[in-house]
Design a protein around this motif. Structure first.
Motif, short mmCIF file in Angstrom:
data_model
loop_
_atom_site.label_atom_id
_atom_site.label_comp_id
_atom_site.label_asym_id
_atom_site.label_seq_id
_atom_site.Cartn_x
_atom_site.Cartn_y
_atom_site.Cartn_z
N ASP A 1 1.00 -1.15 0.25
CA ASP A 1 -0.03 0.09 0.08
C ASP A 1 0.96 1.16 0.11
OD1 ASP A 1 -2.54 1.72 0.03
OD2 ASP A 1 -2.92 0.66 1.87
N VAL A 2 1.91 1.37 0.86
CA VAL A 2 2.82 2.46 0.88
C VAL A 2 3.55 2.66 -0.24
CG1 VAL A 2 2.39 2.63 3.41
CG2 VAL A 2 4.29 1.48 2.41
N SER A 3 3.96 1.56 -0.77
CA SER A 3 4.74 1.77 -2.02
C SER A 3 4.24 2.05 -3.24
CB SER A 3 5.80 0.41 -2.38
OG SER A 3 4.93 -0.63 -2.35
N ALA A 4 2.88 2.23 -3.19
CA ALA A 4 1.96 2.70 -4.59
C ALA A 4 1.16 3.58 -3.94
CB ALA A 4 1.05 1.34 -5.00
N SER A 5 1.80 5.11 -4.11
CA SER A 5 1.27 6.15 -3.45
C SER A 5 -0.24 6.64 -4.63
CB SER A 5 1.91 7.47 -3.76
OG SER A 5 2.34 7.70 -5.13
N ARG A 6 -1.02 7.19 -4.00
CA ARG A 6 -2.25 7.59 -4.81
C ARG A 6 -1.82 8.33 -5.98
NH1 ARG A 6 -7.32 7.76 -3.07
NH2 ARG A 6 -6.63 7.35 -1.06
N SER A 7 -0.86 9.28 -5.95
CA SER A 7 -0.51 9.80 -7.33
C SER A 7 0.28 8.86 -8.27
CB SER A 7 0.38 11.24 -6.91
OG SER A 7 1.65 10.49 -6.40
N ASP A 8 0.93 8.07 -7.92
CA ASP A 8 1.52 6.97 -8.74
C ASP A 8 0.45 6.17 -9.58
OD1 ASP A 8 3.76 7.75 -8.02
OD2 ASP A 8 4.32 6.47 -6.87
N ILE A 9 -0.47 5.70 -8.58
CA ILE A 9 -1.57 4.97 -9.47
C ILE A 9 -2.30 5.77 -10.34
CG2 ILE A 9 -3.86 3.83 -8.70
CD1 ILE A 9 -2.66 3.02 -5.92
N GLU A 10 -2.66 6.87 -10.03
CA GLU A 10 -3.41 7.79 -10.88
C GLU A 10 -2.67 8.05 -12.09
OE1 GLU A 10 -4.29 11.15 -8.28
OE2 GLU A 10 -6.17 10.50 -7.69
N GLU A 11 -1.41 8.26 -12.10
CA GLU A 11 -0.51 8.65 -13.19
C GLU A 11 -0.69 7.39 -14.14
OE1 GLU A 11 4.18 10.03 -14.37
OE2 GLU A 11 3.38 9.83 -12.08
N ALA A 12 -0.17 6.18 -13.65
CA ALA A 12 -0.08 4.99 -14.26
C ALA A 12 -1.71 4.73 -15.04
CB ALA A 12 -0.03 3.82 -13.45
N GLU A 13 -2.57 5.07 -14.41
CA GLU A 13 -3.97 4.89 -15.26
C GLU A 13 -4.02 5.79 -16.22
OE1 GLU A 13 -6.39 2.41 -14.90
OE2 GLU A 13 -5.08 1.47 -13.22
N GLU A 14 -3.44 7.07 -16.07
CA GLU A 14 -3.95 7.99 -16.94
C GLU A 14 -2.92 7.78 -18.23
OE1 GLU A 14 -5.05 11.55 -18.94
OE2 GLU A 14 -5.86 10.63 -16.94
N ASN A 15 -1.68 7.16 -18.07
CA ASN A 15 -0.72 6.94 -19.06
C ASN A 15 -1.42 5.66 -19.86
OD1 ASN A 15 1.06 8.74 -18.35
ND2 ASN A 15 2.27 7.44 -16.97
N ILE A 16 -1.91 4.88 -19.26
CA ILE A 16 -2.64 3.47 -19.99
C ILE A 16 -3.55 4.18 -20.74
CG2 ILE A 16 -4.11 2.85 -18.23
CD1 ILE A 16 -1.90 0.59 -20.49
N LEU A 17 -4.42 5.05 -20.30
CA LEU A 17 -5.61 5.60 -21.17
C LEU A 17 -4.97 6.25 -22.18
CD1 LEU A 17 -8.60 5.81 -21.09
CD2 LEU A 17 -8.31 8.10 -19.93
N GLN A 18 -3.98 7.11 -22.08
CA GLN A 18 -3.52 7.87 -23.25
C GLN A 18 -3.20 6.88 -24.20
OE1 GLN A 18 -0.59 10.51 -21.72
NE2 GLN A 18 -2.22 11.73 -20.59
N GLN B 1 -3.90 3.77 -25.00
CA GLN B 1 -5.09 3.38 -25.48
C GLN B 1 -5.95 4.36 -26.60
OE1 GLN B 1 -7.80 2.13 -22.37
NE2 GLN B 1 -6.55 0.28 -21.70
N GLN B 2 -5.91 5.47 -26.20
CA GLN B 2 -6.62 6.44 -27.06
C GLN B 2 -5.62 6.46 -28.27
OE1 GLN B 2 -7.13 9.74 -24.56
NE2 GLN B 2 -8.86 9.22 -23.68
N ALA B 3 -4.25 6.61 -27.90
CA ALA B 3 -3.41 6.63 -29.21
C ALA B 3 -3.50 5.49 -30.06
CB ALA B 3 -1.84 6.85 -28.80
N GLY B 4 -3.47 4.46 -29.52
CA GLY B 4 -3.79 3.17 -30.47
C GLY B 4 -4.94 3.06 -31.12
N ASP B 5 -5.96 3.70 -30.46
CA ASP B 5 -7.21 3.74 -31.39
C ASP B 5 -7.31 4.49 -32.64
OD1 ASP B 5 -8.32 2.08 -29.48
OD2 ASP B 5 -9.51 3.24 -28.35
#
Length: 648
Positions: A264-281, A283-287
């Protein structure tokens, strides 16, 4: 006749090819001293004399005497070593295993500490994946062994626990060992069941097994960087153990939650949100790229799209798997045939609360693990009220460390604000307790001859209590005013918030700016208290923070030093979040123009995930430190959920 079809109880063992004598004969030869008459009796007597007088012969010749007379603890080793070699044969057949085990059971009293290596060889036999007849014979052997030779109890327990995770397969690609991959064994649930059956057999023969089992479970926990499947299998099996050995449940929960906190403490909230945002971007670029491809490129191989239910952050993905299992376990323990079982729920609440006090409360900036109690408290209002009362006792107890009192206040405010299942009456009762304590604290400071200053080190619990009140009113003022606006306003005015914000400790200066801004906007709209004069004065003057030490008073600039966090900030894990979402009060941006406050922080990229504290809550540094879908309703013992089975 196939061994799978053989009647285990009424059919004698099949004849197999083997070498050497029987087990009983082999052990007898091993025990008898071996004397070799190589040099005759005269030479033996001379060497014997050398053992009494080292001046007659050099010391190394005493070893010659041992060679001649033999080690009194080890006799004929040839059959003994042959026996171990045959047991370690990777191609050993089921019938051979059964024959050996039955012989071992007949001479179980002879298997003493001197035969330690032989016992370890037997414990390494691949019994879990064998036929049912072999499994039953092996369990019978384990029961006989631990009851007759308890010295091997821990070795047997370690062997069983070693099967709580899938086997590894050795893979080497390009000279690189990647053997951390997990084995896709379709019989995994069956194998786990057999392990738990073996553990129950051992427990039945040795009632004190639980005292030795807990350290073994702790030591056997896989490294947190292992795959999600490895971790979830081990955690599932540990929780299953608590079903038939309930007296170790608290210790097992402590083991599991301690490991989850590391994730839990090694995956901060900002890191999780950044990873989700990167994968979303991506996916959008792939589409966009796919739309531009010509039809002639349709046959080109493409990578499979990522599973939308998985977390983009690898550590968050592991934590999500474990949280899913833990929440499912909580639900299954507390409910019997869909009905809440009061006694079982109370017992589990007590165990989880003990772990909360020991591990979770002192851990700063954990984001998700604490939701286990959030989820459990949703089952019945009495649990939520008991949790709030527990936090309240910690906050007001001066003998508790200040950091724990501050953490308790943060949990209290965050829980009141975010839990949908807490009614307004309970919210008001808790706010009344907090305000009463705050007012008494102000009285105690006003009664002193020395003027109180904005000192976070001295008044830390006071500031966190104030922030808890502000934060709760931000989220719950609408519910307080709903129904009867007049009575709601009278209640807010009775809190005497003006004295709180204008006291010498100046809480508006210390609390998070997002909290003070929103609190000021709400209290101005309903004319409860006017905070902006104090806030503007605080902005014009950087107030000093005065702190006392053995070396005298020190002064430093105050730039919001209250290292606080809100434990029940929005839940980010996807699969386990499905259980939390219906219980959770999300932040709703007020439509009233009078409540629009100036944003001084970066906004989130997703409107539905917006929170007025976005970017304000301090993030942890990833180190555990002090605070500055459900399983099947009736899972079989040891069987992991269907999600454990990896699809090709």
């Amino acid at each position: 006749m196939e061994i799978e079809d053989r009647d285990f109880l009424n059919t004698p063992p099949l004849k197999t090819v083997r070498f050497g004598g029987s087990v009983s004969e082999t052990l007898a030869k091993y025990k008898q001293p071996k004397i070799t008459h190589k040099f005759g009796i005269t030479h033996v007597l001379l060497l014997a004399a050398s053992s009494a007088s080292c001046s007659l012969y050099p010391p190394h010749q005493y070893g010659t005497l041992q060679c001649i007379l033999g080690n009194p603890k080890k006799g004929d080793l040839s059959d003994y070593e042959l026996l171990k070699h045959q047991l370690a044969d990777p191609e050993i057949k089921d019938a051979q295993i059964m024959t050996w085990l039955q012989e071992f059971r007949n001479c179980i009293a002879q298997l003493t500490k001197d035969h330690e290596q032989l016992i370890y060889t037997i414990l390494r036999l691949p019994w879990v994946g064998r036929s049912q007849a072999v499994v039953e014979e092996y369990m019978a052997f384990l029961g006989n062994l631990v009851s007759a030779q308890t010295v091997f109890l821990c070795a047997c327990l370690k062997m069983v626990v070693s099967h709580f995770t899938p086997k590894r397969v050795a893979i080497c690609e390009g000279g690189v060992d990647i053997s951390d991959s997990d084995d896709d064994d379709e019989n995994l649930p069956r194998n786990f069941n057999r392990c738990h059956q073996a553990l129950q057999v051992i427990t039945r023969y040795v009632p004190s097994t639980s005292h030795f089992l807990v350290p073994i479970l702790q030591d056997g926990f896989p490294f947190v960087q292992k795959s999600s499947r490895t971790l979830e299998c081990y955690v599932h099996n540990l929780l299953t153990v608590t079903v038939y050995i309930p007296n170790i449940r608290r210790d097992v929960l402590e083991i599991i939650i301690g490991q989850m906190l590391k994730l839990d403490v090694s995956a901060s909230r900002s890191d999780i949100e950044e990873a989700e945002e990167n994968i979303l971007q991506r996916q959008q670029a792939g589409d966009s790229t796919e739309e531009a491809l010509f039809e002639m490129d349709e046959d080109l191989p493409t990578a499979p799209p990522p599973n939308l239910g998985d977390m983009a952050h690898p550590v968050a993905e592991r934590l999500d798997s474990l949280m899913t299992i833990l929440l499912a376990y909580i639900k299954n323990v507390c409910h019997v045939n869909g009905t809440l079982h009061t006694d079982r729920t109370k017992a589990l609440y007590k165990d989880l609360l003990d772990v909360f006090d020991k591990l979770i409360l002192p851990t700063h900036a954990s984001c998700h693990t604490q939701y286990m109690l959030f989820y459990l408290c949703s089952f019945r209002l009495a649990l939520a009220e008991a949790f709030l009362e527990h936090l309240w006792k910690i906050l007001q107890n001066p003998s508790q460390p200040a950091v724990l009192r501050q953490a308790a206040a943060g949990y209290m405010g965050s829980f009141l604000a975010r839990a949908k299942f807490i009614p307004v009456l309970t919210v008001r009762a808790c706010v009344d307790m907090l305000i009463s304590w705050i007012q008494r604290y102000i009285d105690s400071q006003d009664s002193k001859s020395r003027q109180a200053c904005c000192d976070v080190r001295l008044h830390g619990p006071f500031y966190t209590a104030c922030q808890a009140v502000f934060y709760t009113l931000i989220f719950r003022h609408g519910a307080i005013l709903a129904g009867n606006m007049k009575k709601g306003l009278e209640y807010l005015q009775s809190l005497n918030l003006e004295r709180v914000v204008m006291c010498q400790m100046n809480p508006l200066k210390v609390c998070l700016p997002a909290v003070t801004n929103m609190f000021a906007a709400i209290t101005r709209k309903y004319q409860v208290v006017f905070c902006y004069t104090i806030m503007e004065r605080n902005n014009r003057h950087m107030l000093p923070v005065v702190h006392s030490s053995t070396g005298g008073d020190g002064v430093s600039a105050n730039t919001n030093p209250l290292d606080s966090f809100f434990p029940f900030d929005p839940y980010l894990l996807k699969r386990s979040g499905k259980l939390i979402e219906p219980l959770y009060q999300v932040w709703e941006e007020p439509a009233d123009s009078e409540l629009v406050v100036t944003k001084t922080v970066n906004q989130g990229s997703k409107e539905d995930d917006f929170d007025f504290l976005c970017g304000e809550t301090p993030q942890g540094d990833g180190i555990v430190g002090m605070t500055p879908n459900s399983l099947d309703s009736n899972p079989s013992i040891g069987s992991p959920p269907i999600s454990f089975q990896r699809h090709c």
